[in-house]
Motif scaffolding. Structure first.
Motif, PDB file in Angstrom:
ATOM      1  N   VAL A  10       1.059  -8.618 -13.399  1.00  0.00           N
ATOM      2  CA  VAL A  10       1.704  -7.323 -13.560  1.00  0.00           C
ATOM      3  C   VAL A  10       0.632  -6.243 -13.435  1.00  0.00           C
ATOM      4  CG1 VAL A  10       3.047  -5.837 -15.094  1.00  0.00           C
ATOM      5  CG2 VAL A  10       3.430  -8.311 -15.109  1.00  0.00           C
ATOM      6  N   VAL A  11       0.836  -5.351 -12.488  1.00  0.00           N
ATOM      7  CA  VAL A  11      -0.047  -4.190 -12.311  1.00  0.00           C
ATOM      8  C   VAL A  11       0.834  -2.951 -12.277  1.00  0.00           C
ATOM      9  CG1 VAL A  11      -1.911  -5.401 -11.129  1.00  0.00           C
ATOM     10  CG2 VAL A  11      -0.061  -4.460  -9.801  1.00  0.00           C
ATOM     11  N   SER A  12       0.357  -1.897 -12.852  1.00  0.00           N
ATOM     12  CA  SER A  12       1.170  -0.691 -12.928  1.00  0.00           C
ATOM     13  C   SER A  12       0.287   0.539 -12.823  1.00  0.00           C
ATOM     14  CB  SER A  12       1.930  -0.689 -14.260  1.00  0.00           C
ATOM     15  OG  SER A  12       2.741   0.457 -14.347  1.00  0.00           O
ATOM     16  N   CYS A  57       5.042  -4.793  -9.954  1.00  0.00           N
ATOM     17  CA  CYS A  57       4.460  -3.457 -10.084  1.00  0.00           C
ATOM     18  C   CYS A  57       5.596  -2.512 -10.433  1.00  0.00           C
ATOM     19  CB  CYS A  57       3.759  -3.032  -8.801  1.00  0.00           C
ATOM     20  SG  CYS A  57       2.906  -1.449  -8.968  1.00  0.00           S
ATOM     21  N   PRO A  58       5.767  -2.209 -11.731  1.00  0.00           N
ATOM     22  CA  PRO A  58       6.915  -1.417 -12.159  1.00  0.00           C
ATOM     23  C   PRO A  58       6.878   0.054 -11.743  1.00  0.00           C
ATOM     24  CG  PRO A  58       5.621  -2.120 -14.054  1.00  0.00           C
ATOM     25  CD  PRO A  58       5.003  -2.724 -12.843  1.00  0.00           C
ATOM     26  N   GLY A  59       5.802   0.498 -11.157  1.00  0.00           N
ATOM     27  CA  GLY A  59       5.857   1.868 -10.674  1.00  0.00           C
ATOM     28  C   GLY A  59       4.518   2.506 -10.408  1.00  0.00           C
ATOM     29  N   ASP A  60       4.620   3.703  -9.876  1.00  0.00           N
ATOM     30  CA  ASP A  60       3.465   4.532  -9.538  1.00  0.00           C
ATOM     31  C   ASP A  60       2.493   3.802  -8.617  1.00  0.00           C
ATOM     32  OD1 ASP A  60       4.383   6.741 -10.985  1.00  0.00           O
ATOM     33  OD2 ASP A  60       3.524   5.970 -12.837  1.00  0.00           O
ATOM     34  N   ILE A  61       3.029   3.319  -7.499  1.00  0.00           N
ATOM     35  CA  ILE A  61       2.187   2.663  -6.500  1.00  0.00           C
ATOM     36  C   ILE A  61       1.307   3.707  -5.812  1.00  0.00           C
ATOM     37  CG2 ILE A  61       2.191   1.392  -4.320  1.00  0.00           C
ATOM     38  CD1 ILE A  61       4.775   0.014  -5.312  1.00  0.00           C
ATOM     39  N   GLY A  62       1.925   4.812  -5.413  1.00  0.00           N
ATOM     40  CA  GLY A  62       1.190   5.906  -4.791  1.00  0.00           C
ATOM     41  C   GLY A  62       1.071   7.076  -5.750  1.00  0.00           C
ATOM     42  N   ASN A  63       0.521   8.162  -5.258  1.00  0.00           N
ATOM     43  CA  ASN A  63       0.290   9.339  -6.093  1.00  0.00           C
ATOM     44  C   ASN A  63       0.921  10.571  -5.455  1.00  0.00           C
ATOM     45  OD1 ASN A  63      -0.957  10.340  -8.499  1.00  0.00           O
ATOM     46  ND2 ASN A  63      -2.508  11.344  -7.248  1.00  0.00           N
ATOM     47  N   LYS A  64       1.499  11.398  -6.284  1.00  0.00           N
ATOM     48  CA  LYS A  64       2.051  12.692  -5.852  1.00  0.00           C
ATOM     49  C   LYS A  64       3.159  12.546  -4.796  1.00  0.00           C
ATOM     50  CE  LYS A  64      -1.229  14.961  -8.100  1.00  0.00           C
ATOM     51  NZ  LYS A  64      -1.007  15.416  -9.434  1.00  0.00           N
ATOM     52  N   ALA A  65       3.893  11.434  -4.818  1.00  0.00           N
ATOM     53  CA  ALA A  65       4.993  11.180  -3.875  1.00  0.00           C
ATOM     54  C   ALA A  65       4.525  11.297  -2.420  1.00  0.00           C
ATOM     55  CB  ALA A  65       6.158  12.119  -4.139  1.00  0.00           C
ATOM     56  N   ASP A  66       3.283  10.932  -2.184  1.00  0.00           N
ATOM     57  CA  ASP A  66       2.686  11.004  -0.857  1.00  0.00           C
ATOM     58  C   ASP A  66       2.885   9.673  -0.126  1.00  0.00           C
ATOM     59  OD1 ASP A  66       0.867  12.207   1.196  1.00  0.00           O
ATOM     60  OD2 ASP A  66      -0.421  10.544   0.568  1.00  0.00           O
ATOM     61  N   THR A  67       3.438   9.723   1.061  1.00  0.00           N
ATOM     62  CA  THR A  67       3.735   8.516   1.826  1.00  0.00           C
ATOM     63  C   THR A  67       2.488   7.708   2.134  1.00  0.00           C
ATOM     64  OG1 THR A  67       5.650   9.589   2.833  1.00  0.00           O
ATOM     65  CG2 THR A  67       4.804   7.642   3.943  1.00  0.00           C
ATOM     66  N   GLU A  68       1.411   8.364   2.544  1.00  0.00           N
ATOM     67  CA  GLU A  68       0.175   7.640   2.855  1.00  0.00           C
ATOM     68  C   GLU A  68      -0.401   6.963   1.613  1.00  0.00           C
ATOM     69  OE1 GLU A  68      -2.104  10.777   4.702  1.00  0.00           O
ATOM     70  OE2 GLU A  68      -1.833   9.815   6.660  1.00  0.00           O
ATOM     71  N   SER A  69      -0.285   7.621   0.474  1.00  0.00           N
ATOM     72  CA  SER A  69      -0.760   7.026  -0.778  1.00  0.00           C
ATOM     73  C   SER A  69       0.059   5.790  -1.127  1.00  0.00           C
ATOM     74  CB  SER A  69      -0.682   8.043  -1.921  1.00  0.00           C
ATOM     75  OG  SER A  69      -1.578   9.104  -1.696  1.00  0.00           O
ATOM     76  N   ALA A  72      -1.047   2.970   1.053  1.00  0.00           N
ATOM     77  CA  ALA A  72      -2.334   2.428   0.605  1.00  0.00           C
ATOM     78  C   ALA A  72      -2.133   1.525  -0.614  1.00  0.00           C
ATOM     79  CB  ALA A  72      -3.301   3.566   0.273  1.00  0.00           C
ATOM     80  N   GLY A  73      -1.310   1.953  -1.552  1.00  0.00           N
ATOM     81  CA  GLY A  73      -1.018   1.138  -2.726  1.00  0.00           C
ATOM     82  C   GLY A  73      -0.306  -0.151  -2.355  1.00  0.00           C
ATOM     83  N   TRP A  74       0.635  -0.060  -1.422  1.00  0.00           N
ATOM     84  CA  TRP A  74       1.365  -1.247  -0.969  1.00  0.00           C
ATOM     85  C   TRP A  74       0.409  -2.219  -0.285  1.00  0.00           C
ATOM     86  CZ3 TRP A  74       5.914  -2.928  -2.399  1.00  0.00           C
ATOM     87  CH2 TRP A  74       6.476  -4.003  -1.711  1.00  0.00           C
ATOM     88  N   SER A  75      -0.506  -1.688   0.497  1.00  0.00           N
ATOM     89  CA  SER A  75      -1.514  -2.517   1.156  1.00  0.00           C
ATOM     90  C   SER A  75      -2.375  -3.253   0.118  1.00  0.00           C
ATOM     91  CB  SER A  75      -2.407  -1.652   2.055  1.00  0.00           C
ATOM     92  OG  SER A  75      -3.436  -2.410   2.611  1.00  0.00           O
ATOM     93  N   PHE A  76      -2.730  -2.546  -0.948  1.00  0.00           N
ATOM     94  CA  PHE A  76      -3.488  -3.166  -2.037  1.00  0.00           C
ATOM     95  C   PHE A  76      -2.707  -4.343  -2.628  1.00  0.00           C
ATOM     96  CE2 PHE A  76      -4.002  -3.434  -6.666  1.00  0.00           C
ATOM     97  CZ  PHE A  76      -5.320  -3.868  -6.735  1.00  0.00           C
ATOM     98  N   LEU A  77      -1.424  -4.124  -2.928  1.00  0.00           N
ATOM     99  CA  LEU A  77      -0.598  -5.188  -3.504  1.00  0.00           C
ATOM    100  C   LEU A  77      -0.485  -6.370  -2.545  1.00  0.00           C
ATOM    101  CD1 LEU A  77       2.197  -3.016  -5.126  1.00  0.00           C
ATOM    102  CD2 LEU A  77       0.398  -4.304  -6.308  1.00  0.00           C
TER     103      LEU A  77
END
Length: 82
Positions: A10-12, A57-69, A72-77
């Motif tokens: 679990v990562v969040s 991952c219950p949330g906050d994968i990216g930051n500031k509702a930015d698609t590129e962010s 990047a978070g999805w790529s990390f997962l």
């Protein structure tokens, strides 16, 4: 009866960032597609030599509702999942 243990990771609150203006918001800052902090976490998880059945991952994968962010978070997962 099968006694198989389900192994969860679990990562969040990743708050992955690609925009340098928000790099102070997180440790998961990708500059030119590279994040040393992420690479370190991935290496550590792989060193454990533990098979992970499910990543949550219950949330906050990216930051500031930015698609590129988010990407990047999805790529990390995806890299964590192996």
């Amino acid at each position: 009866m099968d006694n198989k243990t389900l192994k969860l990771l679990v990562v969040s609150d990743l708050h992955a960032v690609v925009n340098p203006d928000f790099s102070d918001d997180t440790r998961l800052f990708y500059k030119d597609g590279v994040c040393e902090f992420a690479d370190g976490i991935i290496a550590y998880i792989k060193e454990l030599k533990c098979s992970i059945d499910l990543i949550i991952c219950p949330g906050d994968i990216g930051n500031k509702a930015d698609t590129e962010s988010f990407q990047a978070g999805w790529s990390f997962l995806t890299q964590v999942s192996g």
